[in-house]
Motif scaffolding. Structure first.
Motif, PDB file in Angstrom:
ATOM      1  N   GLY A  37     -76.574-110.917 -33.854  1.00 25.72           N
ATOM      2  CA  GLY A  37     -75.756-109.779 -33.449  1.00 25.72           C
ATOM      3  C   GLY A  37     -75.137-109.956 -32.075  1.00 25.72           C
ATOM      4  N   GLY A  38     -74.842-111.204 -31.716  1.00 22.51           N
ATOM      5  CA  GLY A  38     -74.231-111.475 -30.425  1.00 22.51           C
ATOM      6  C   GLY A  38     -75.206-111.584 -29.276  1.00 22.51           C
ATOM      7  N   LEU A  39     -76.496-111.410 -29.543  1.00 28.07           N
ATOM      8  CA  LEU A  39     -77.507-111.483 -28.499  1.00 28.07           C
ATOM      9  C   LEU A  39     -78.278-112.792 -28.626  1.00 28.07           C
ATOM     10  CD1 LEU A  39     -79.174-110.120 -26.206  1.00 28.07           C
ATOM     11  CD2 LEU A  39     -80.660-109.204 -28.011  1.00 28.07           C
ATOM     12  N   ALA A  40     -78.299-113.586 -27.573  1.00 27.79           N
ATOM     13  CA  ALA A  40     -79.046-114.838 -27.566  1.00 27.79           C
ATOM     14  C   ALA A  40     -80.539-114.544 -27.518  1.00 27.79           C
ATOM     15  CB  ALA A  40     -78.646-115.691 -26.369  1.00 27.79           C
ATOM     16  N   VAL A  41     -81.305-115.226 -28.373  1.00 26.36           N
ATOM     17  CA  VAL A  41     -82.747-115.032 -28.374  1.00 26.36           C
ATOM     18  C   VAL A  41     -83.487-116.323 -28.044  1.00 26.36           C
ATOM     19  CG1 VAL A  41     -82.674-113.119 -29.990  1.00 26.36           C
ATOM     20  CG2 VAL A  41     -82.865-115.444 -30.870  1.00 26.36           C
ATOM     21  N   ALA A  42     -82.758-117.397 -27.835  1.00 25.10           N
ATOM     22  CA  ALA A  42     -83.350-118.678 -27.437  1.00 25.10           C
ATOM     23  C   ALA A  42     -82.602-119.187 -26.210  1.00 25.10           C
ATOM     24  CB  ALA A  42     -83.257-119.688 -28.574  1.00 25.10           C
ATOM     25  N   PRO A  43     -83.232-120.036 -25.400  1.00 24.40           N
ATOM     26  CA  PRO A  43     -82.549-120.565 -24.218  1.00 24.40           C
ATOM     27  C   PRO A  43     -81.272-121.304 -24.584  1.00 24.40           C
ATOM     28  CG  PRO A  43     -84.891-121.041 -24.119  1.00 24.40           C
ATOM     29  CD  PRO A  43     -84.638-120.499 -25.485  1.00 24.40           C
TER      30      PRO A  43
END
Length: 338
Positions: free
Chosen positions: A293-299
Protein backbone atom coordinates in the motif's frame (compact mmCIF):
# COMPACT_ATOMS: atom_id res chain seq x y z
CA UNK A 1 -23.83 -6.89 -12.24
CA UNK A 2 -23.99 -10.60 -11.38
CA UNK A 3 -20.96 -11.53 -13.47
CA UNK A 4 -17.45 -10.33 -12.76
CA UNK A 5 -16.81 -9.71 -16.47
CA UNK A 6 -19.20 -8.52 -19.17
CA UNK A 7 -19.17 -7.09 -22.70
CA UNK A 8 -21.01 -3.83 -23.34
CA UNK A 9 -20.90 -2.28 -26.82
CA UNK A 10 -17.19 -2.89 -27.39
CA UNK A 11 -16.19 -2.22 -23.78
CA UNK A 12 -15.09 -4.90 -21.32
CA UNK A 13 -16.66 -4.28 -17.92
CA UNK A 14 -14.94 -6.00 -15.02
CA UNK A 15 -15.01 -5.80 -11.24
CA UNK A 16 -11.91 -3.92 -10.08
CA UNK A 17 -10.39 -6.43 -7.69
CA UNK A 18 -7.78 -3.94 -6.53
CA UNK A 19 -10.52 -1.75 -5.02
CA UNK A 20 -12.15 -4.45 -2.90
CA UNK A 21 -13.11 -4.83 -0.11
CA UNK A 22 -13.44 -1.13 0.58
CA UNK A 23 -15.08 -0.19 -2.70
CA UNK A 24 -17.02 -2.14 -5.32
CA UNK A 25 -16.44 -0.53 -8.69
CA UNK A 26 -16.35 -1.53 -12.33
CA UNK A 27 -13.55 -1.02 -14.78
CA UNK A 28 -14.48 -0.05 -18.35
CA UNK A 29 -11.68 -1.27 -20.57
CA UNK A 30 -11.72 -0.02 -24.15
CA UNK A 31 -8.32 -1.09 -25.49
CA UNK A 32 -5.96 -4.04 -25.47
CA UNK A 33 -3.42 -2.04 -23.49
CA UNK A 34 -5.98 -1.31 -20.79
CA UNK A 35 -6.87 -5.00 -20.53
CA UNK A 36 -3.23 -6.07 -20.31
CA UNK A 37 -2.60 -3.49 -17.60
CA UNK A 38 -5.64 -4.68 -15.62
CA UNK A 39 -4.46 -8.29 -15.84
CA UNK A 40 -0.87 -7.54 -14.90
CA UNK A 41 -1.73 -5.41 -11.87
CA UNK A 42 -4.34 -8.02 -10.80
CA UNK A 43 -7.37 -5.77 -11.16
CA UNK A 44 -8.60 -8.76 -13.16
CA UNK A 45 -7.23 -12.00 -11.72
CA UNK A 46 -8.10 -15.65 -11.37
CA UNK A 47 -7.21 -18.06 -14.16
CA UNK A 48 -10.72 -18.41 -15.64
CA UNK A 49 -11.40 -14.66 -15.40
CA UNK A 50 -8.22 -13.60 -17.17
CA UNK A 51 -8.93 -16.17 -19.88
CA UNK A 52 -12.30 -14.58 -20.59
CA UNK A 53 -10.84 -11.07 -20.44
CA UNK A 54 -8.07 -12.10 -22.84
CA UNK A 55 -10.55 -13.53 -25.34
CA UNK A 56 -12.65 -10.36 -25.24
CA UNK A 57 -9.51 -8.25 -25.68
CA UNK A 58 -8.70 -10.14 -28.89
CA UNK A 59 -12.22 -9.32 -30.04
CA UNK A 60 -11.50 -5.64 -29.36
CA UNK A 61 -8.28 -5.94 -31.35
CA UNK A 62 -10.04 -7.57 -34.29
CA UNK A 63 -12.56 -4.72 -34.37
CA UNK A 64 -9.86 -2.07 -34.13
CA UNK A 65 -7.83 -3.60 -36.96
CA UNK A 66 -10.69 -4.05 -39.43
CA UNK A 67 -11.14 -1.47 -42.16
CA UNK A 68 -13.58 -1.74 -45.05
CA UNK A 69 -14.42 -5.31 -43.99
CA UNK A 70 -10.73 -6.34 -44.19
CA UNK A 71 -9.05 -7.48 -40.99
CA UNK A 72 -5.31 -7.00 -40.51
CA UNK A 73 -4.73 -10.47 -39.08
CA UNK A 74 -1.01 -9.95 -38.51
CA UNK A 75 -1.72 -6.93 -36.28
CA UNK A 76 -4.37 -8.83 -34.33
CA UNK A 77 -2.10 -11.84 -33.83
CA UNK A 78 0.70 -9.59 -32.58
CA UNK A 79 -1.61 -8.01 -30.00
CA UNK A 80 -2.99 -11.43 -29.11
CA UNK A 81 0.52 -12.61 -28.27
CA UNK A 82 0.98 -9.64 -25.96
CA UNK A 83 -2.29 -10.54 -24.24
CA UNK A 84 -1.29 -14.19 -23.84
CA UNK A 85 2.09 -13.16 -22.39
CA UNK A 86 0.54 -10.86 -19.76
CA UNK A 87 0.63 -13.66 -17.17
CA UNK A 88 2.55 -16.77 -18.23
CA UNK A 89 1.63 -19.34 -15.57
CA UNK A 90 -2.18 -19.47 -15.91
CA UNK A 91 -2.84 -21.57 -19.01
CA UNK A 92 -6.46 -20.38 -19.34
CA UNK A 93 -5.24 -17.08 -20.76
CA UNK A 94 -3.24 -18.55 -23.64
CA UNK A 95 -5.92 -21.21 -24.18
CA UNK A 96 -8.67 -18.61 -24.60
CA UNK A 97 -6.53 -16.45 -26.89
CA UNK A 98 -5.73 -19.43 -29.13
CA UNK A 99 -9.38 -20.43 -29.26
CA UNK A 100 -10.62 -17.07 -30.51
CA UNK A 101 -7.72 -16.73 -32.95
CA UNK A 102 -8.96 -19.97 -34.46
CA UNK A 103 -11.95 -18.12 -35.93
CA UNK A 104 -10.10 -14.93 -36.87
CA UNK A 105 -10.56 -15.71 -40.55
CA UNK A 106 -14.28 -15.17 -40.07
CA UNK A 107 -13.72 -11.53 -39.11
CA UNK A 108 -14.31 -9.53 -35.92
CA UNK A 109 -17.91 -10.67 -35.47
CA UNK A 110 -16.80 -14.31 -35.43
CA UNK A 111 -14.07 -13.53 -32.89
CA UNK A 112 -16.52 -11.72 -30.63
CA UNK A 113 -19.07 -14.52 -30.86
CA UNK A 114 -16.42 -17.05 -29.84
CA UNK A 115 -15.23 -14.87 -26.95
CA UNK A 116 -18.79 -14.44 -25.69
CA UNK A 117 -19.27 -18.20 -25.94
CA UNK A 118 -16.21 -18.69 -23.72
CA UNK A 119 -17.75 -16.23 -21.22
CA UNK A 120 -21.04 -18.15 -21.07
CA UNK A 121 -19.28 -21.53 -20.90
CA UNK A 122 -17.08 -20.38 -18.02
CA UNK A 123 -20.02 -19.88 -15.70
CA UNK A 124 -21.65 -23.15 -16.76
CA UNK A 125 -18.45 -25.17 -16.41
CA UNK A 126 -17.53 -23.75 -13.05
CA UNK A 127 -20.97 -24.43 -11.62
CA UNK A 128 -20.71 -28.00 -12.85
CA UNK A 129 -17.17 -28.47 -11.50
CA UNK A 130 -18.23 -27.01 -8.15
CA UNK A 131 -21.14 -29.43 -7.94
CA UNK A 132 -18.93 -32.43 -8.71
CA UNK A 133 -16.38 -31.28 -6.13
CA UNK A 134 -19.03 -30.82 -3.45
CA UNK A 135 -20.31 -34.35 -4.10
CA UNK A 136 -16.77 -35.72 -3.83
CA UNK A 137 -16.12 -33.91 -0.56
CA UNK A 138 -19.27 -35.41 0.93
CA UNK A 139 -18.20 -38.87 -0.20
CA UNK A 140 -14.75 -38.41 1.28
CA UNK A 141 -15.73 -36.71 4.52
CA UNK A 142 -19.32 -37.73 5.16
CA UNK A 143 -22.35 -35.52 5.64
CA UNK A 144 -21.66 -33.36 8.65
CA UNK A 145 -20.96 -29.71 9.27
CA UNK A 146 -17.58 -29.54 7.53
CA UNK A 147 -14.54 -27.52 8.50
CA UNK A 148 -12.95 -26.46 5.23
CA UNK A 149 -9.68 -24.75 4.36
CA UNK A 150 -9.02 -22.83 1.15
CA UNK A 151 -6.29 -20.57 -0.21
CA UNK A 152 -6.27 -17.43 -2.36
CA UNK A 153 -9.55 -16.49 -4.07
CA UNK A 154 -11.42 -18.94 -6.29
CA UNK A 155 -14.92 -17.50 -6.17
CA UNK A 156 -17.04 -15.45 -8.52
CA UNK A 157 -14.39 -12.75 -8.67
CA UNK A 158 -11.80 -15.17 -10.05
CA UNK A 159 -14.21 -16.49 -12.67
CA UNK A 160 -17.11 -15.11 -14.66
CA UNK A 161 -19.49 -16.24 -11.91
CA UNK A 162 -19.90 -18.71 -9.05
CA UNK A 163 -16.29 -19.89 -8.75
CA UNK A 164 -14.32 -23.13 -8.61
CA UNK A 165 -13.09 -24.20 -5.15
CA UNK A 166 -15.05 -21.43 -3.45
CA UNK A 167 -17.96 -22.33 -5.69
CA UNK A 168 -17.85 -25.85 -4.26
CA UNK A 169 -17.84 -24.38 -0.77
CA UNK A 170 -20.92 -22.34 -1.70
CA UNK A 171 -22.68 -25.52 -2.88
CA UNK A 172 -21.84 -27.26 0.39
CA UNK A 173 -22.94 -24.24 2.43
CA UNK A 174 -26.28 -24.05 0.63
CA UNK A 175 -26.79 -27.72 1.53
CA UNK A 176 -26.15 -26.91 5.19
CA UNK A 177 -22.91 -28.89 5.26
CA UNK A 178 -20.40 -26.17 6.26
CA UNK A 179 -19.47 -25.39 9.84
CA UNK A 180 -16.64 -22.97 9.07
CA UNK A 181 -14.24 -21.96 6.33
CA UNK A 182 -10.64 -21.15 7.15
CA UNK A 183 -8.65 -19.26 4.52
CA UNK A 184 -5.17 -17.87 4.18
CA UNK A 185 -4.60 -14.15 3.85
CA UNK A 186 -2.61 -14.88 0.66
CA UNK A 187 0.52 -12.78 0.86
CA UNK A 188 1.75 -10.61 -0.63
CA UNK A 189 -1.35 -9.08 -2.27
CA UNK A 190 -3.90 -10.44 0.23
CA UNK A 191 -6.42 -11.94 -2.18
CA UNK A 192 -7.71 -14.06 0.68
CA UNK A 193 -8.01 -11.22 3.17
CA UNK A 194 -9.49 -8.79 0.65
CA UNK A 195 -11.49 -10.96 -1.74
CA UNK A 196 -12.27 -14.36 -0.23
CA UNK A 197 -13.36 -12.75 3.03
CA UNK A 198 -15.60 -10.38 1.05
CA UNK A 199 -17.20 -13.23 -0.90
CA UNK A 200 -17.74 -15.44 2.15
CA UNK A 201 -19.35 -12.55 4.02
CA UNK A 202 -21.51 -11.77 0.99
CA UNK A 203 -22.68 -15.40 0.94
CA UNK A 204 -23.22 -15.55 4.71
CA UNK A 205 -20.78 -18.44 5.20
CA UNK A 206 -18.99 -18.60 8.60
CA UNK A 207 -15.29 -17.93 8.13
CA UNK A 208 -12.01 -17.07 9.81
CA UNK A 209 -8.77 -15.85 8.27
CA UNK A 210 -5.33 -17.33 8.92
CA UNK A 211 -1.90 -15.94 8.24
CA UNK A 212 -0.63 -18.15 5.42
CA UNK A 213 1.89 -19.97 7.59
CA UNK A 214 -0.87 -20.99 10.06
CA UNK A 215 -2.64 -23.24 7.57
CA UNK A 216 -0.38 -26.25 8.22
CA UNK A 217 -0.79 -25.69 11.97
CA UNK A 218 -4.58 -25.79 11.62
CA UNK A 219 -4.31 -29.06 9.70
CA UNK A 220 -1.96 -30.56 12.29
CA UNK A 221 -4.35 -29.52 15.06
CA UNK A 222 -7.26 -31.42 13.50
CA UNK A 223 -9.20 -28.26 12.66
CA UNK A 224 -9.78 -29.13 8.99
CA UNK A 225 -11.83 -31.89 7.31
CA UNK A 226 -10.90 -31.05 3.71
CA UNK A 227 -8.72 -28.60 1.75
CA UNK A 228 -10.23 -27.11 -1.41
CA UNK A 229 -8.12 -25.01 -3.80
CA UNK A 230 -8.18 -23.87 -7.40
CA UNK A 231 -5.48 -24.12 -10.05
CA UNK A 232 -3.76 -22.04 -12.69
CA UNK A 233 -2.39 -25.03 -14.60
CA UNK A 234 -2.62 -28.81 -14.23
CA UNK A 235 -0.01 -30.90 -16.05
CA UNK A 236 -0.44 -34.27 -17.74
CA UNK A 237 0.87 -36.11 -14.68
CA UNK A 238 -1.45 -34.25 -12.31
CA UNK A 239 1.04 -31.72 -10.93
CA UNK A 240 -0.81 -28.51 -10.02
CA UNK A 241 0.36 -24.90 -10.22
CA UNK A 242 -1.58 -22.61 -7.89
CA UNK A 243 -1.06 -19.54 -5.75
CA UNK A 244 2.15 -19.53 -3.72
CA UNK A 245 1.50 -21.24 -0.40
CA UNK A 246 -0.57 -24.08 -1.86
CA UNK A 247 2.30 -26.59 -1.76
CA UNK A 248 2.81 -26.21 2.00
CA UNK A 249 -0.90 -26.83 2.58
CA UNK A 250 -0.76 -29.97 0.44
CA UNK A 251 2.22 -31.29 2.41
CA UNK A 252 0.47 -30.62 5.69
CA UNK A 253 -2.80 -32.14 4.46
CA UNK A 254 -0.96 -35.29 3.41
CA UNK A 255 0.70 -35.57 6.81
CA UNK A 256 -2.65 -35.03 8.56
CA UNK A 257 -4.46 -37.47 6.21
CA UNK A 258 -6.88 -34.76 5.13
CA UNK A 259 -8.24 -34.79 1.53
CA UNK A 260 -6.67 -32.17 -0.74
CA UNK A 261 -9.06 -31.41 -3.63
CA UNK A 262 -8.34 -29.15 -6.62
CA UNK A 263 -11.30 -27.65 -8.50
CA UNK A 264 -10.75 -26.16 -11.96
CA UNK A 265 -12.34 -26.04 -15.41
CA UNK A 266 -10.89 -28.26 -18.13
CA UNK A 267 -9.33 -25.17 -19.75
CA UNK A 268 -6.84 -25.29 -16.87
CA UNK A 269 -5.58 -28.74 -17.91
CA UNK A 270 -2.38 -28.60 -19.94
CA UNK A 271 -1.53 -32.10 -21.10
CA UNK A 272 1.20 -30.69 -23.35
CA UNK A 273 3.37 -30.36 -20.23
CA UNK A 274 4.56 -33.65 -18.78
CA UNK A 275 5.06 -32.35 -15.25
CA UNK A 276 5.21 -29.29 -13.06
CA UNK A 277 8.92 -28.98 -13.77
CA UNK A 278 7.93 -27.63 -17.21
CA UNK A 279 5.71 -24.82 -15.89
CA UNK A 280 6.96 -21.26 -16.20
CA UNK A 281 6.43 -19.73 -12.76
CA UNK A 282 5.74 -16.01 -12.82
CA UNK A 283 7.96 -13.96 -10.54
CA UNK A 284 6.67 -10.56 -9.54
CA UNK A 285 8.29 -7.36 -8.33
CA UNK A 286 10.17 -7.32 -5.02
CA UNK A 287 8.19 -4.22 -4.03
CA UNK A 288 5.08 -6.39 -3.53
CA UNK A 289 6.92 -8.12 -0.67
CA UNK A 290 9.09 -5.36 0.73
CA UNK A 291 6.17 -2.95 1.04
CA UNK A 292 2.40 -2.78 0.90
CA UNK A 293 0.00 0.00 0.00
CA UNK A 294 2.88 2.36 -0.69
CA UNK A 295 4.44 1.82 2.74
CA UNK A 296 7.90 0.25 2.92
CA UNK A 297 8.11 -2.55 5.47
CA UNK A 298 11.68 -3.69 4.78
CA UNK A 299 14.93 -1.69 4.67
CA UNK A 300 15.71 0.02 1.39
CA UNK A 301 17.58 -2.25 -0.99
CA UNK A 302 16.19 -5.49 0.42
CA UNK A 303 15.88 -8.11 -2.30
CA UNK A 304 13.04 -10.62 -2.53
CA UNK A 305 12.15 -13.97 -4.05
CA UNK A 306 8.53 -13.38 -5.03
CA UNK A 307 7.06 -16.24 -7.08
CA UNK A 308 3.35 -15.81 -7.69
CA UNK A 309 2.75 -19.58 -7.78
CA UNK A 310 4.14 -22.90 -6.61
CA UNK A 311 3.73 -26.46 -7.89
CA UNK A 312 2.06 -29.20 -5.86
CA UNK A 313 3.18 -32.69 -6.91
CA UNK A 314 0.44 -35.03 -8.08
CA UNK A 315 1.04 -37.52 -5.28
CA UNK A 316 -0.16 -34.93 -2.76
CA UNK A 317 -3.43 -34.28 -4.63
CA UNK A 318 -6.44 -36.37 -3.69
CA UNK A 319 -8.33 -35.37 -6.84
CA UNK A 320 -8.55 -32.74 -9.54
CA UNK A 321 -12.22 -32.05 -10.28
CA UNK A 322 -13.45 -30.44 -13.51
CA UNK A 323 -16.84 -29.93 -15.09
CA UNK A 324 -16.57 -33.50 -16.44
CA UNK A 325 -15.74 -35.04 -13.06
CA UNK A 326 -12.39 -36.35 -11.86
CA UNK A 327 -9.14 -35.82 -13.73
CA UNK A 328 -6.04 -37.52 -12.43
CA UNK A 329 -3.58 -40.05 -13.88
CA UNK A 330 -3.20 -41.98 -10.63
CA UNK A 331 -5.16 -45.25 -10.77
CA UNK A 332 -6.19 -44.97 -7.13
CA UNK A 333 -8.37 -41.99 -7.96
CA UNK A 334 -10.44 -44.09 -10.33
CA UNK A 335 -11.94 -45.69 -7.24
CA UNK A 336 -13.27 -42.30 -6.12
CA UNK A 337 -15.32 -41.96 -9.28
CA UNK A 338 -17.12 -45.26 -8.76
Amino acid sequence: MTRSIAWQDGVIEAVDQCALPHEFRLLRLRTVDEVIDAIQRLAIRGAPAIGVAGALAVAQSARAHTRDAVCDELAVRAEAQRIADARPTAVNLSWAVRRVLGVLGGGPDAVLAEALQILVEDEERNRSAAGHAADLVLRLCGRKPLRLLTHCNTGRLATVAWGTALGAIRVLAEAGQVDEVLFGETRPLLQGARLTAWELAEAGIPHRMLVDSAGPAALAAGMVDCVLVGADRVCANGDVANKIGTYSLALAASRARVPFVVVAPESTLDTSLASGADIVIEERAASEVTGYGGLAVAPAGTGAFNPAFDVTPAELVTAVVTESGLFHPQETLGELAS
